[in-house]
Design a protein around this motif. Sequence first.
Motif, PDB file in Angstrom:
ATOM      1  N   GLU A  77       0.900  -1.307   0.073  1.00 56.11           N
ATOM      2  CA  GLU A  77       0.101   0.122   0.052  1.00 56.11           C
ATOM      3  C   GLU A  77       0.676   1.286   0.080  1.00 56.11           C
ATOM      4  OE1 GLU A  77      -3.981   1.253   2.596  1.00 56.11           O
ATOM      5  OE2 GLU A  77      -2.208   1.348   3.635  1.00 56.11           O
ATOM      6  N   LEU A  78       1.904   1.209   0.828  1.00 60.21           N
ATOM      7  CA  LEU A  78       2.850   2.393   0.634  1.00 60.21           C
ATOM      8  C   LEU A  78       3.620   2.528  -0.644  1.00 60.21           C
ATOM      9  CD1 LEU A  78       4.313   4.650   2.430  1.00 60.21           C
ATOM     10  CD2 LEU A  78       6.077   2.938   2.991  1.00 60.21           C
ATOM     11  N   GLN A  79       3.986   1.522  -1.360  1.00 65.22           N
ATOM     12  CA  GLN A  79       4.301   1.541  -2.565  1.00 65.22           C
ATOM     13  C   GLN A  79       3.511   2.397  -3.643  1.00 65.22           C
ATOM     14  OE1 GLN A  79       7.629   1.097  -3.697  1.00 65.22           O
ATOM     15  NE2 GLN A  79       8.525   0.410  -1.705  1.00 65.22           N
ATOM     16  N   LEU A  80       2.286   1.791  -3.472  1.00 67.87           N
ATOM     17  CA  LEU A  80       1.299   2.268  -4.322  1.00 67.87           C
ATOM     18  C   LEU A  80       0.864   3.675  -4.148  1.00 67.87           C
ATOM     19  CD1 LEU A  80      -1.369  -0.974  -4.260  1.00 67.87           C
ATOM     20  CD2 LEU A  80       0.085  -0.144  -6.167  1.00 67.87           C
ATOM     21  N   SER A  81       1.034   4.186  -2.867  1.00 68.34           N
ATOM     22  CA  SER A  81       0.642   5.594  -2.434  1.00 68.34           C
ATOM     23  C   SER A  81       1.823   6.397  -2.942  1.00 68.34           C
ATOM     24  CB  SER A  81       0.510   5.450  -0.928  1.00 68.34           C
ATOM     25  OG  SER A  81       0.419   7.267  -0.539  1.00 68.34           O
ATOM     26  N   GLU A  82       2.766   5.966  -2.804  1.00 74.56           N
ATOM     27  CA  GLU A  82       4.134   6.843  -3.548  1.00 74.56           C
ATOM     28  C   GLU A  82       3.983   6.918  -4.957  1.00 74.56           C
ATOM     29  OE1 GLU A  82       7.625   5.284  -2.226  1.00 74.56           O
ATOM     30  OE2 GLU A  82       7.348   6.047  -0.041  1.00 74.56           O
ATOM     31  N   LEU A  83       3.270   5.944  -5.641  1.00 75.12           N
ATOM     32  CA  LEU A  83       3.383   5.573  -7.041  1.00 75.12           C
ATOM     33  C   LEU A  83       1.953   6.607  -7.628  1.00 75.12           C
ATOM     34  CD1 LEU A  83       3.668   4.561  -9.906  1.00 75.12           C
ATOM     35  CD2 LEU A  83       1.880   2.793  -9.312  1.00 75.12           C
ATOM     36  N   SER A  84       1.020   6.680  -6.749  1.00 76.55           N
ATOM     37  CA  SER A  84      -0.288   7.677  -7.090  1.00 76.55           C
ATOM     38  C   SER A  84       0.111   9.157  -6.977  1.00 76.55           C
ATOM     39  CB  SER A  84      -1.303   7.221  -6.213  1.00 76.55           C
ATOM     40  OG  SER A  84      -1.062   7.808  -4.979  1.00 76.55           O
ATOM     41  N   ARG A  85       1.190   9.400  -6.134  1.00 77.40           N
ATOM     42  CA  ARG A  85       1.768  10.885  -6.030  1.00 77.40           C
ATOM     43  C   ARG A  85       2.617  11.154  -7.184  1.00 77.40           C
ATOM     44  NH1 ARG A  85       2.181  12.991  -0.397  1.00 77.40           N
ATOM     45  NH2 ARG A  85       1.014  11.723   1.151  1.00 77.40           N
ATOM     46  N   ARG A  86       3.255  10.141  -7.637  1.00 77.27           N
ATOM     47  CA  ARG A  86       3.992  10.478  -8.844  1.00 77.27           C
ATOM     48  C   ARG A  86       3.073  10.626  -9.914  1.00 77.27           C
ATOM     49  NH1 ARG A  86       7.407   6.559  -6.589  1.00 77.27           N
ATOM     50  NH2 ARG A  86       6.592   5.106  -8.217  1.00 77.27           N
ATOM     51  N   GLN A  87       2.322  10.079 -10.003  1.00 76.08           N
ATOM     52  CA  GLN A  87       1.137   9.895 -11.347  1.00 76.08           C
ATOM     53  C   GLN A  87       0.657  11.241 -11.298  1.00 76.08           C
ATOM     54  OE1 GLN A  87      -1.258   6.506 -10.424  1.00 76.08           O
ATOM     55  NE2 GLN A  87      -0.388   5.380 -12.357  1.00 76.08           N
ATOM     56  N   LEU A  88       0.176  11.913 -10.215  1.00 75.28           N
ATOM     57  CA  LEU A  88      -0.375  13.149 -10.107  1.00 75.28           C
ATOM     58  C   LEU A  88       0.745  14.196 -10.527  1.00 75.28           C
ATOM     59  CD1 LEU A  88      -2.652  15.116  -9.566  1.00 75.28           C
ATOM     60  CD2 LEU A  88      -1.839  15.041  -7.120  1.00 75.28           C
ATOM     61  N   ASP A  89       1.856  14.228  -9.922  1.00 76.97           N
ATOM     62  CA  ASP A  89       2.978  14.927 -10.259  1.00 76.97           C
ATOM     63  C   ASP A  89       3.413  14.914 -11.767  1.00 76.97           C
ATOM     64  OD1 ASP A  89       4.642  16.899  -9.092  1.00 76.97           O
ATOM     65  OD2 ASP A  89       6.513  15.708  -9.534  1.00 76.97           O
ATOM     66  N   ASP A  90       3.277  13.948 -12.352  1.00 74.47           N
ATOM     67  CA  ASP A  90       3.823  13.638 -13.846  1.00 74.47           C
ATOM     68  C   ASP A  90       2.670  14.252 -14.539  1.00 74.47           C
ATOM     69  OD1 ASP A  90       6.152  12.754 -12.882  1.00 74.47           O
ATOM     70  OD2 ASP A  90       5.444  10.449 -13.397  1.00 74.47           O
ATOM     71  N   LYS A 255      -6.274   6.077  -3.115  1.00 73.86           N
ATOM     72  CA  LYS A 255      -7.897   5.513  -3.138  1.00 73.86           C
ATOM     73  C   LYS A 255      -8.363   5.496  -4.423  1.00 73.86           C
ATOM     74  CE  LYS A 255     -12.641   5.893  -1.245  1.00 73.86           C
ATOM     75  NZ  LYS A 255     -13.339   6.681  -0.269  1.00 73.86           N
ATOM     76  N   MET A 256      -8.164   6.509  -5.372  1.00 71.19           N
ATOM     77  CA  MET A 256      -8.868   6.408  -6.707  1.00 71.19           C
ATOM     78  C   MET A 256      -7.889   5.774  -7.652  1.00 71.19           C
ATOM     79  SD  MET A 256      -8.904   9.772  -9.406  1.00 71.19           S
ATOM     80  CE  MET A 256      -7.153   9.321  -9.812  1.00 71.19           C
ATOM     81  N   ALA A 257      -6.658   5.867  -7.678  1.00 69.76           N
ATOM     82  CA  ALA A 257      -5.895   5.066  -8.927  1.00 69.76           C
ATOM     83  C   ALA A 257      -5.268   3.814  -8.403  1.00 69.76           C
ATOM     84  CB  ALA A 257      -4.750   6.201  -8.978  1.00 69.76           C
ATOM     85  N   GLN A 258      -5.092   3.274  -7.215  1.00 67.06           N
ATOM     86  CA  GLN A 258      -4.278   2.104  -6.800  1.00 67.06           C
ATOM     87  C   GLN A 258      -5.066   1.218  -6.255  1.00 67.06           C
ATOM     88  OE1 GLN A 258      -1.929   1.586  -8.579  1.00 67.06           O
ATOM     89  NE2 GLN A 258      -1.452   3.858  -9.140  1.00 67.06           N
ATOM     90  N   CYS A 259      -6.090   1.556  -5.308  1.00 66.70           N
ATOM     91  CA  CYS A 259      -6.725   0.617  -4.220  1.00 66.70           C
ATOM     92  C   CYS A 259      -7.620  -0.469  -5.502  1.00 66.70           C
ATOM     93  CB  CYS A 259      -7.921   1.212  -3.441  1.00 66.70           C
ATOM     94  SG  CYS A 259      -7.216   2.248  -2.113  1.00 66.70           S
TER      95      CYS A 259
END
Length: 625
Positions: A77-90, A255-259
């Motif tokens: 879950e932590l890895q997916l959370s960091e991934l979602s932040r990068r997706q938004l930033d990108d 919650k939106m992108a990775q759950c």
Amino acid sequence: MFCPCTLSKMKQSLCMLLVLMGCYVTVTRGDGLGCERTARAFANLHLPVLDIPQTDISGDHLEICSGPRTCCTEAMELQLSELSRRQLDDAVQRTVGEVADDLGSQGSNFDEFFRGMMNESRASLDAMFKKTYGVLYERNAHVFTDLFKQLELYYATGSRDLVDVMNEFFTVLYKRMFTVLNAQHTFDDKYLQCVATHMEGLKPFRDVPAKLTQQLKRSFVATRTLVQSLHTGHEVVNRLKTVTVTPSCGRAMTKMAQCGTCSGMPRVKPCHGLCLNVAKGCLAYHSMLNNHWHEFIDGVSDLVTRLEGPFNIESVVNPINVKISYAIMNFQDNGFDVSRKIFEGCGEPKLRRRRQAGGDAPSYDAPDFKRVQLQTYSDSGMDAEPSPLLRVLGQIRSRVRPLKTFWYDLPGQLCNDRDLAAPPARIVNCWNGTAKYRYEHAVTKDGPEALSANPEVPFDPLYTNSDVNEAILDLKRATMRLRDAYNGQTVTWEQPESSSDAHGVPLEAGSGSGDGAGYDVDAEMDDDDYEGLEGSGGRVADYGDYDDEPTGDGDFGRGADLDNDYGNNLDNTVDFETVDDTNRLPDSTAGGGLPSGAHRPRMSFARAVTILVCPTLVAWIGTFI
């Protein structure tokens, strides 16, 4: 024996039992949530998590993607959370970066055009004055070179008042011409200083300095302000490419992108409405730019209109050689009266001693006068080819105007990316944050009150974003400068804006062109002194003078009346004729080469003699200096 009816019922019961047993085996093997799909998703994403469950486990331990069953551990879950932040930033960097690059490109294109135009004007003046004034010009060419350097210095740094620049130029030119016209006398620095003090009262160049100063001031201020404003817009947008992800935004993105990945559905895209609410919540502070950005874009568009019309920089810089030559002709016309009045005010100067015959007086060859071509624009209306300036400005307008609603549209642009959300038409069978179904909440409207009720990312009005606040201040300052430049007023650059344009010359702070000491350029203008330049329809009037007074107080942009009283005063040539080896200046009857207004009075006999004879006398006297 069993009857056929009984056998049929037994077969049905057996089939149901087999189905239930298959479901039980599937569940016990951990395939209920499709954890193998979760494992493949992690592998495809190259996430460094090794303890992926083979079967679904209880999801109570998860912080964001919690539920009865899950395929994720806390580390996943932590890895997916960091991934979602990068997706938004990108996604934000990609979308916002394109706008920043576009604004920067438009500023660089206009800057390149302006510098090329200045180089062409300098070369045109040099060629024309060499043909017209010969040795006299070559000995004093640095006076004109310095003028172009000062104009370019103002454009690059805003460090000088253009009124002061033009006053200084005409003062130096005035003293040089006075010395040449009275070459039989000697003048020391003190005497020439006295000569300079009489310039304003005598007006040796008549009204040319005042008109040219007003034209240059308005056009250069507008030009520099436009370039600086495009640079400011580029910096503002570029600064906001990186999103500061708040804790609530980070949770909503995960919650939106990775759950869905943790639920064994990594390929199910988030519902479009869910994406819009999350994006609006994460970009809530960016939306605070909306009104200020609208005013800024309107200001840029309106100043482009001014530069297409009455503040047309091309119509001032290109014919500057003719305007200065016209000023010189005016001085030659009344040089005798000017000299007499100066002798009365400053005293009779000493006579220069005659040189001995056969001395080393420099030789002088009378120039071969030819017709000097000047670039003008056709008067054929819509069929005319637009000038280079109009093409550049038209491109700026076409690229800038659609950006007016950029910050409003940004959440929608992000969610229209198929990699981030499902298409708007798919209202079912999309990930709604907890399951594959439909998104039940309404899309949040814009504004602080509506954003505070966002069901995904609540807006905290007490939180401030320093980058957004700084961007708002920059936009306010830029909009004020655009308004002042539009109204023909002074533009002041309060703070350093350290940057380098495409040519490596800093465009940084300084005092804008203003109404400082020297000519009161507005007070000296009559209503019909200047004629405007047409900015629409692909036509610009020939190099006539104009006076289009801006409204000055409040009509900035929306519905402001631009006085388009356009006229053509010049043909495409200025005729330099050879009359008995006379160094004749371009006169108003030669090819219509000089602005004259609606009424052209007949030339007096004395003026005709002055124009024909005086240049030769000046050139001959100049050989002894």
